[in-house]
Every structure is written in structure tokens, then in C-alpha cells.
Design an enzyme around this catalytic site. Structure first.
Site, PDB file in Angstrom:
ATOM      1  N   GLU A  28       0.907  -1.337  -0.010  1.00 13.23           N
ATOM      2  CA  GLU A  28      -0.024   0.111   0.097  1.00 13.23           C
ATOM      3  C   GLU A  28       0.920   1.317   0.015  1.00 13.23           C
ATOM      4  OE1 GLU A  28      -3.220   2.091  -0.562  1.00 13.23           O
ATOM      5  OE2 GLU A  28      -3.430  -0.100  -0.219  1.00 13.23           O
ATOM      6  N   GLU A  69      -5.304   4.088   8.093  1.00 18.30           N
ATOM      7  CA  GLU A  69      -4.965   3.651   6.922  1.00 18.30           C
ATOM      8  C   GLU A  69      -4.944   2.126   6.834  1.00 18.30           C
ATOM      9  OE1 GLU A  69      -4.499   3.705   3.033  1.00 18.30           O
ATOM     10  OE2 GLU A  69      -4.293   5.568   4.021  1.00 18.30           O
ATOM     11  N   GLU A  76      -9.983  -2.625   1.665  1.00 14.77           N
ATOM     12  CA  GLU A  76      -9.971  -2.795   0.384  1.00 14.77           C
ATOM     13  C   GLU A  76      -9.636  -4.177   0.010  1.00 14.77           C
ATOM     14  OE1 GLU A  76      -7.094  -0.032  -0.760  1.00 14.77           O
ATOM     15  OE2 GLU A  76      -8.284   1.896  -0.693  1.00 14.77           O
TER      16      GLU A  76
END
Length: 121
Positions: A28, A69, A76
Site C-alpha cells: 500500500e 490507513e 480494500e
């Protein structure tokens, strides 16, 4: 054999947490950028903060950004695992996760701005 308890459970939970942090860092880019920013901001907090409360706030918001995050990355990953075809709810899940990160980034900016204003203006 039962579930791990006590220090053994803490050890395994810490290992799983590190595994998640490593995976987010590897996969990421946004998480990597936030880690780099935190690597600058957290030591800077030692200079900027004039008391323990300011230090806790400055470091705390950096950690909250990283935590959010990580949550967004988890959302996701779950959505991507569920399937590759477009679905409106999948889009909403990803967009709201991203929006949550944005909100926390705004809070971090406000906290840093307030402490800098209070101490240097």
C-alpha cells in the site's frame, strides 16, 4: 488444546500485528507515505511540543493516521477478495474507507497547526 492466554497470546497477537504492518507497507503506497511522514513528524514532535499533552497529541494523531490507513487497507483487501466484478456497495466501501483516512488526515493537520500556532505565533 485451548486458546493461548497471557503472555503467549500477547506474543502471537504482536506477531500477527507485525505481519499486517509489513503487508500494508509492502502493498500500500499510501501507508508507506504516511510511515515516511510519521518518521519525520514524530521526532519533530519532540522539538515542537512544549508539554506532555502537546507531545501526546502530535504523536497520537500520527499513529491514528497509520491505524486508519491500516483499516482502510483491510477494507480494500476484503472487497477485492470478494470479487473483481463491479458492485456499487464495493465502491461505497472503498470510497468511505478512503474518506475516513482523509478525515483523520484533516484532524492531524488541525492538531499540528494548533500546536504550532500556540507555540510559535
Amino acid at each position: 488444546m485451548g486458546k493461548n492466554t497471557g503472555l503467549k497470546r500477547l506474543y502471537y497477537a504482536s506477531c500477527y500485528s507485525m505481519k499486517g504492518i509489513k503487508a500494508a507497507y509492502a502493498n500500500e503506497p499510501a501507508f508507506r507515505y504516511e510511515v515516511y511522514a510519521s518518521a519525520v513528524l514524530i521526532p519533530l514532535a519532540c522539538v515542537v511540543a512544549q508539554n506532555a499533552y502537546q507531545f501526546a497529541a502530535l504523536v497520537g494523531v500520527c499513529l491514528i493516521v497509520l491505524a486508519m490507513e491500516l483499516i482502510n487497507t483491510a477494507v480494500e483487501a476484503i472487497v477485492d477478495r470478494a470479487g473483481t466484478e463491479f458492485h456499487a456497495l464495493a465502491g461505497i466501501a472503498k470510497d468511505t474507507g478512503s474518506a475516513a483516512v482523509l478525515m483523520v488526515l484533516l484532524v492531524a493537520g488541525l492538531v499540528w497547526g494548533a500546536v504550532l500556532w500556540e507555540n510559535y505565533v
